[in-house]
Design a protein around this motif. Structure first.
Motif, short mmCIF file in Angstrom:
data_model
loop_
_atom_site.label_atom_id
_atom_site.label_comp_id
_atom_site.label_asym_id
_atom_site.label_seq_id
_atom_site.Cartn_x
_atom_site.Cartn_y
_atom_site.Cartn_z
N ARG A 179 4.41 -6.53 -6.17
CA ARG A 179 5.23 -5.93 -5.11
C ARG A 179 6.57 -5.45 -5.65
O ARG A 179 7.09 -4.43 -5.22
CB ARG A 179 5.42 -6.95 -3.98
CG ARG A 179 4.12 -7.30 -3.26
CD ARG A 179 4.34 -8.22 -2.07
NE ARG A 179 3.07 -8.55 -1.43
CZ ARG A 179 2.41 -9.67 -1.63
NH1 ARG A 179 2.89 -10.58 -2.47
NH2 ARG A 179 1.25 -9.89 -1.03
N GLU A 180 7.12 -6.21 -6.61
CA GLU A 180 8.41 -5.81 -7.19
C GLU A 180 8.30 -4.53 -8.02
O GLU A 180 9.18 -3.67 -7.96
CB GLU A 180 8.96 -6.95 -8.06
CG GLU A 180 9.41 -8.17 -7.27
CD GLU A 180 9.82 -9.31 -8.18
OE1 GLU A 180 9.70 -9.15 -9.44
OE2 GLU A 180 10.26 -10.36 -7.67
N THR A 181 7.24 -4.42 -8.79
CA THR A 181 7.06 -3.25 -9.66
C THR A 181 6.29 -2.12 -8.97
O THR A 181 6.11 -1.05 -9.54
CB THR A 181 6.30 -3.64 -10.94
OG1 THR A 181 5.04 -4.21 -10.59
CG2 THR A 181 7.10 -4.65 -11.75
N HIS A 182 5.81 -2.38 -7.74
CA HIS A 182 5.03 -1.39 -6.99
C HIS A 182 3.77 -1.01 -7.77
O HIS A 182 3.40 0.16 -7.86
CB HIS A 182 5.88 -0.15 -6.71
CG HIS A 182 5.61 0.43 -5.34
ND1 HIS A 182 5.85 -0.27 -4.18
CD2 HIS A 182 5.12 1.63 -4.94
CE1 HIS A 182 5.53 0.47 -3.14
NE2 HIS A 182 5.08 1.63 -3.57
N ALA A 183 3.10 -2.04 -8.32
CA ALA A 183 1.90 -1.81 -9.13
C ALA A 183 0.82 -2.78 -8.71
O ALA A 183 1.09 -3.90 -8.26
CB ALA A 183 2.21 -1.98 -10.62
N CYS A 184 -0.43 -2.38 -8.89
CA CYS A 184 -1.59 -3.17 -8.45
C CYS A 184 -1.90 -4.27 -9.46
O CYS A 184 -2.26 -3.97 -10.61
CB CYS A 184 -2.80 -2.25 -8.29
SG CYS A 184 -4.33 -3.14 -7.94
N PRO A 185 -1.82 -5.54 -9.07
CA PRO A 185 -2.15 -6.63 -10.00
C PRO A 185 -3.62 -6.63 -10.42
O PRO A 185 -3.95 -7.05 -11.54
CB PRO A 185 -1.82 -7.90 -9.19
CG PRO A 185 -0.89 -7.45 -8.13
CD PRO A 185 -1.28 -6.05 -7.79
N ILE A 241 -2.45 -5.91 -3.13
CA ILE A 241 -1.17 -6.02 -2.42
C ILE A 241 -0.98 -4.88 -1.43
O ILE A 241 0.07 -4.76 -0.81
CB ILE A 241 0.01 -6.05 -3.41
CG1 ILE A 241 0.01 -4.82 -4.32
CG2 ILE A 241 -0.01 -7.33 -4.24
CD1 ILE A 241 1.22 -4.72 -5.21
N ASN A 242 -2.00 -4.02 -1.29
CA ASN A 242 -1.95 -2.93 -0.32
C ASN A 242 -2.35 -3.49 1.04
O ASN A 242 -3.51 -3.80 1.28
CB ASN A 242 -2.90 -1.81 -0.75
CG ASN A 242 -2.76 -0.57 0.10
OD1 ASN A 242 -2.40 -0.64 1.27
ND2 ASN A 242 -3.06 0.59 -0.48
N GLU A 243 -1.38 -3.64 1.93
CA GLU A 243 -1.64 -4.30 3.21
C GLU A 243 -2.69 -3.57 4.04
O GLU A 243 -3.46 -4.19 4.76
CB GLU A 243 -0.33 -4.43 4.01
CG GLU A 243 0.66 -5.41 3.42
CD GLU A 243 0.08 -6.80 3.26
OE1 GLU A 243 -0.70 -7.23 4.14
OE2 GLU A 243 0.39 -7.46 2.25
N GLU A 244 -2.72 -2.24 3.93
CA GLU A 244 -3.72 -1.47 4.67
C GLU A 244 -5.13 -1.87 4.25
O GLU A 244 -6.04 -1.97 5.07
CB GLU A 244 -3.51 0.03 4.42
CG GLU A 244 -4.58 0.91 5.02
CD GLU A 244 -4.71 2.26 4.33
OE1 GLU A 244 -5.78 2.89 4.48
OE2 GLU A 244 -3.77 2.67 3.63
N CYS A 261 -3.73 5.24 -3.13
CA CYS A 261 -3.07 3.94 -3.21
C CYS A 261 -1.69 4.11 -3.86
O CYS A 261 -1.58 4.65 -4.96
CB CYS A 261 -3.91 2.97 -4.03
SG CYS A 261 -3.18 1.31 -4.09
N PRO A 262 -0.63 3.67 -3.19
CA PRO A 262 0.71 3.84 -3.76
C PRO A 262 1.00 2.88 -4.91
O PRO A 262 2.06 2.96 -5.53
CB PRO A 262 1.63 3.53 -2.56
CG PRO A 262 0.84 2.61 -1.70
CD PRO A 262 -0.60 3.03 -1.86
N TYR A 263 0.07 1.96 -5.18
CA TYR A 263 0.30 0.96 -6.22
C TYR A 263 -0.47 1.25 -7.50
O TYR A 263 -0.71 0.34 -8.29
CB TYR A 263 -0.09 -0.43 -5.69
CG TYR A 263 0.68 -0.85 -4.47
CD1 TYR A 263 1.97 -1.36 -4.59
CD2 TYR A 263 0.15 -0.71 -3.20
CE1 TYR A 263 2.69 -1.74 -3.48
CE2 TYR A 263 0.86 -1.08 -2.07
CZ TYR A 263 2.14 -1.59 -2.22
OH TYR A 263 2.86 -1.96 -1.11
N HIS A 264 -0.88 2.51 -7.67
CA HIS A 264 -1.71 2.83 -8.82
C HIS A 264 -1.06 3.85 -9.75
O HIS A 264 -1.73 4.59 -10.45
CB HIS A 264 -3.08 3.35 -8.35
CG HIS A 264 -4.19 3.08 -9.32
ND1 HIS A 264 -4.65 4.02 -10.21
CD2 HIS A 264 -4.92 1.96 -9.56
CE1 HIS A 264 -5.62 3.51 -10.94
NE2 HIS A 264 -5.80 2.26 -10.57
#
Length: 898
Positions: free
Chosen positions: A334-340, A259-262, A304-307
């Protein structure tokens, strides 16, 4: 409403009243799982196969867990009673020491027995405690209760953020040097022999947190070919009676779950993987600061901001608490700001049902990377398994282009030149070995030779290694030890990303004149490549080629080399190396490993799993499947069980026709020699025109190949036949790009719906598709979308293909002949009929559906060919030597339903 289907003492919860064949399917499935069998289950599409698999397998899992709890309780009670009794009795009698050495005193024997009993009771108690904690935690998750260790992790995350903030305020003058250089240096390498006494470094980061160290519970792995098929299965689980009590995890690639667009914008899966791992490495370095180790600082690195640990734990809990498909996982991420991607992997150990693609189960290295463990009480369900043998072969086959070889050599040469003063002697030795292997591969491709015509050679693995002059290299040692432990492929990827460019050097330095001669072609190719990039004007075609070249560069050529070398460690008899040479440069040449014996890799899966269920809509011919994939893997006949059922539709709902001649009396013989004849193409057009006159709604026509589809449609355009067809039905064609399939299907469907409502001149739509193409598998042409499926010719594979000829030769040597035909001949027929069965199975998707199937080729009337059709189609098939009776039957059937 939940229907309970009771067979004896066994019950199968079901969301509606099941068909009889579904009851039989679940009963057979339950028995196969209970007895640890390898089951081959065939159930036609539209008979509720997925729900039968779900309800049958999860019923067994529920009963198995319940039975295990009762057995554990009984053992605990008996064990504790035995221990308490033995502590008050005299020491064991002499007879009890019969299993021990007669020289041991009785008190030692008694001590050993008591210790074994205590250990067993202790283990049972521990397992029972873990099970209860796991169930309590899952219940808390489902009730949305905040877990205490999540708060603990949140505190750790806050502390880490504070320390990083403090670190960023340090005086930059303290930092000197380039820490990125340190990241790229290969760590000191120790061989297995040297590291035997130092094997204490594998310590988990969070060993102190026992809550996060989880064992794998008894689980079911369900795998299928595509992500759309997996999503459909998850939706069926959501509709089942088990949706509220099962913990399900869906695994996928980073490309599907990131979910990291970059990172997502990078496009290719290899670039996404590399960037993700780099971001994780950056995070680990920041955590290294927290441990109090002073390191030199360079420019700030992105992470990564989702980790975040707390966010990942929260998403993991969400995954386990409720059944989610991949789309919902992305939303939750995206809601929890975590990497699926990582959250789903953390959820695998406690999950009861894991849904994943073929690759993650059938390929050992991918299996390890995904955290999939098959050993123990594991059930594996392989769905859509009609092409399982081909899938295994493709997964374990790999190809290297001349471009990739040259770039890998060039990049590694630059790397070793830059860091030769900082690499240990052993590392330098292995780097030189890898360079030597790369030069050998280039040598095998022809080196400096120029090939005016295409040439393909097939070699055994040993012969290829000898020809490349690398037969003296221990590939096991280079690969399994050095590549894996040194992570040189990823180091090289980081090196090229840091210093940019294409990674091409004009001259490759070697240590001797002999080596210079060996790599002369390589050097010249590299020089040509570099000079052409700098001096040649760029046309639009060149720009496209350059884009493709950059794509190759970004795909980590050394990783592809590593995969190819790993393939060469297969047994000499199980594979072949295909050397394809063409053109004046190595760029047009390639080397490919072809796996001939897929059973060798499937054997480990069959051995480790408690039970394996191989399911599909069309599994015929089962005898050849068993011989090639099961018996060759060491599975005995006694472990194999089979189940096959008919369709749920009434017999009158299907009209299969073998058409031997057309309206003008022309015999239909679409052999390679005859199919391009103008009269044959004209006759096919007349057949379709007549069918479109009487069949309402949608007609789907399958051609044997894209090339033949192009030729026959071009012929119809020139003759006017296509225009006549378009006056009756709007014509659609299978798109070239997979991304356009949904759009074409949507327009096809809307057109049929409009025609049904408005009437007028058009009676529906006609879709031209290709066997084995984008619409021949996984697409539903139900109801009006597919009232008739037309199969033009027989889609035999290219018999002149060197790979196919080698496969036939291998089967002829290693498998028994049966029925007066060789295994190689059977392979050709099976490949053809499997493709036919998949294509004609696109229609008839539910009990109330109906359709006609027209097989246009006299060869379908052969008994050996008819026998390979699914039983529910074969039993209703009529062969017509003339067109009139066939057309009359078709018109009567459609008039009946109108």
């Amino acid at each position: 409403k939940v229907y309970e289907n009771q067979r004896g003492s066994r019950q199968f919860p079901f969301p509606y009243q099941p068909y009889t064949i579904q009851e039989q399917f679940m009963q057979s499935l339950y028995c196969a799982l209970e007895q640890g069998k390898v089951g081959i289950f065939e159930s036609p599409t539209g008979t509720g196969k997925s729900l039968s698999l779900i309800c049958g397998a999860l019923s067994w899992l529920r009963d198995y867990e319940e039975r295990k709890r009762h057995e554990t309780a009984a053992l605990l009670q008996g064990g504790e009673a035995s221990l308490s009794t033995s502590s008050t009795l005299p020491s064991a009698t002499p007879q009890s020491s019969s299993t021990c050495s007669s020289s041991e005193p009785d008190w030692i024997t008694d001590f050993v027995q008591k210790k074994a009993e205590r250990d067993m009771v202790s283990k049972l108690k521990d397992d029972e405690l873990k099970r209860k904690k796991r169930e309590e935690k899952l219940e808390m998750i489902r009730n949305n209760v905040q877990l205490k260790y999540a708060m603990k992790r949140k505190g750790c995350e806050d502390d880490e953020a504070f320390k990083l903030l403090q670190l960023s305020k340090e005086d930059p003058a303290e930092a000197s040097g380039d820490p990125e250089e340190e990241e790229l240096i290969i760590a000191d390498y120790e061989s297995d022999d040297e590291s035997k006494t130092k094997n204490k470094f594998c310590v988990a980061e969070d060993d102190e947190d026992d809550d996060l160290v989880e064992e794998h519970v008894t689980k079911i792995y369900y795998c299928s070919r595509t992500h759309s098929q997996l999503a459909q299965f998850v939706h069926e689980v959501q509709k089942s009676p088990f949706s509220q009590e099962i913990s399900l995890v869906t695994l996928g690639s980073r490309q599907n779950l990131c979910i990291n667009e970059e990172v997502r914008r990078l496009g290719s899966i290899q670039r996404i993987n590399d960037r993700c791992l780099e971001l994780q490495k950056n995070k680990q370095e920041k955590q290294h600061h927290e441990e109090g180790v002073k390191r030199k600082r360079g420019p700030a690195k992105s992470v990564c901001p989702y980790h975040g640990a707390a966010a990942l734990q929260q998403l993991r809990d969400e995954v386990l608490g409720k059944v989610h498909d991949i789309e919902r996982l992305l939303t939750l991420g995206r809601e929890t700001h975590a990497c699926p991607y990582y959250a789903t992997r953390f959820a695998v150990p406690p999950a009861q049902l894991v849904v994943l693609p073929y690759q993650m189960v059938l390929h050992e290295a991918t299996r390890r990377a995904a955290g999939v463990q098959l050993k123990g009480q594991v059930v594996l369900i392989i769905d859509e398994a009609h092409n399982l043998s081909d899938t295994l072969s493709c997964i374990h086959s790999t190809e290297l282009s001349g471009v990739e070889l040259c770039r890998a050599h060039s990049q590694l040469t630059q790397y070793s030149e830059r860091y030769k003063s900082r690499l240990k002697a052993k590392n330098l030795m292995y780097v030189k070995q890898i360079l030597f292997v790369l030069e050998g591969l280039v040598r095998a491709l022809g080196g400096e030779s120029v090939w005016a015509e295409m040439r393909t050679d097939l070699l055994t693995i040993n012969n290829f290694l000898f020809k490349a002059q690398i037969d003296n290299i221990n590939l096991f040692k280079v690969l399994q030890r050095y590549f894996e432990k040194s992570k040189i492929s990823r180091k090289l990827c980081g090196f090229m990303e840091k210093y940019g460019g294409t990674g091409v050097t004009p001259h490759v330095q070697t240590s001797s004149n002999k080596e210079n001669r060996c790599t002369d072609g390589l050097n010249r190719y590299l020089q040509t490549l570099q000079s052409s990039q700098s001096t040649t004007p760029v046309s639009s075609a060149d720009q496209k080629g350059s884009a493709e070249l950059e794509k190759v560069v970004s795909a980590s050529p050394m990783m592809h080399v590593e995969g190819f070398l790993m393939a060469l460690t297969n047994s000499n008899t199980d594979g072949r190396v295909v050397v394809h040479r063409q053109g004046s440069t190595l760029a047009d040449s390639s080397v490919k490993f072809l796996l001939l014996n897929p059973a060798v890799h499937f054997a480990q899966v069959l051995k480790e799993c408690r039970a394996v269920i191989i399911a599909g809509g069309t599994m015929q011919p089962v005898s050849d499947f068993k011989q090639e994939l099961l018996f060759s893997a060491g599975v005995g006949e006694e472990r194999i069980t089979e189940f096959s059922c008919g369709h749920v539709i009434p017999p009158e709902n299907i009209l299969p026709i073998v058409l031997c001649s057309g309206p003008s009396g022309q015999e239909l013989d679409f052999t390679f020699q005859n199919r391009d004849a103008p009269h044959m193409m004209d006759e096919t057009g007349r057949i379709l025109s007549n069918i479109c006159n009487v069949v309402p709604g949608g007609v789907v026509c399958f051609f044997p190949s894209y090339e033949y589809s192009r030729r026959i449609i071009s012929h119809w355009e020139a003759s006017g036949a296509l225009a006549r067809l378009s006056n009756k039905k709007k014509i659609f064609m299978e798109p070239k790009k997979a991304s356009q399939v949904e759009q074409v299907l949507s327009e096809f469907s809307r057109c049929i719906q409009r025609c049904a409502v408005a009437g007028g001149g058009l009676s529906g739509a006609l879709l031209f598709s290709v066997v084995g193409g984008k619409m021949s598998e996984g697409i539903n042409f139900s109801d009006d979308l597919g009232r008739c499926v037309v199969m033009v010719g027989m889609p035999y594979p290219n018999i002149k293909s060197p790979e196919l000829q080698e496969k036939m030769s291998y089967l002829d040597k290693h498998l028994p002949h049966s029925g007066g035909r060789s295994p190689g001949q059977a392979l050709i027929e099976n490949l053809c009929m499997k493709a036919v069965n998949q294509s004609i199975g696109r229609a008839i998707r539910h009990r109330g559906d109906y359709a006609a199937i027209v097989l246009c080729d006299r060869r379908y009337s052969r008994p050996s060919t008819l026998s390979k059709l699914p039983n529910w189609i074969k039993d209703q098939t009529n062969t017509h030597t003339t067109f009139g009776p066939a057309f009359a039957a078709l018109r009567k059937k459609n008039a009946y339903y109108d």
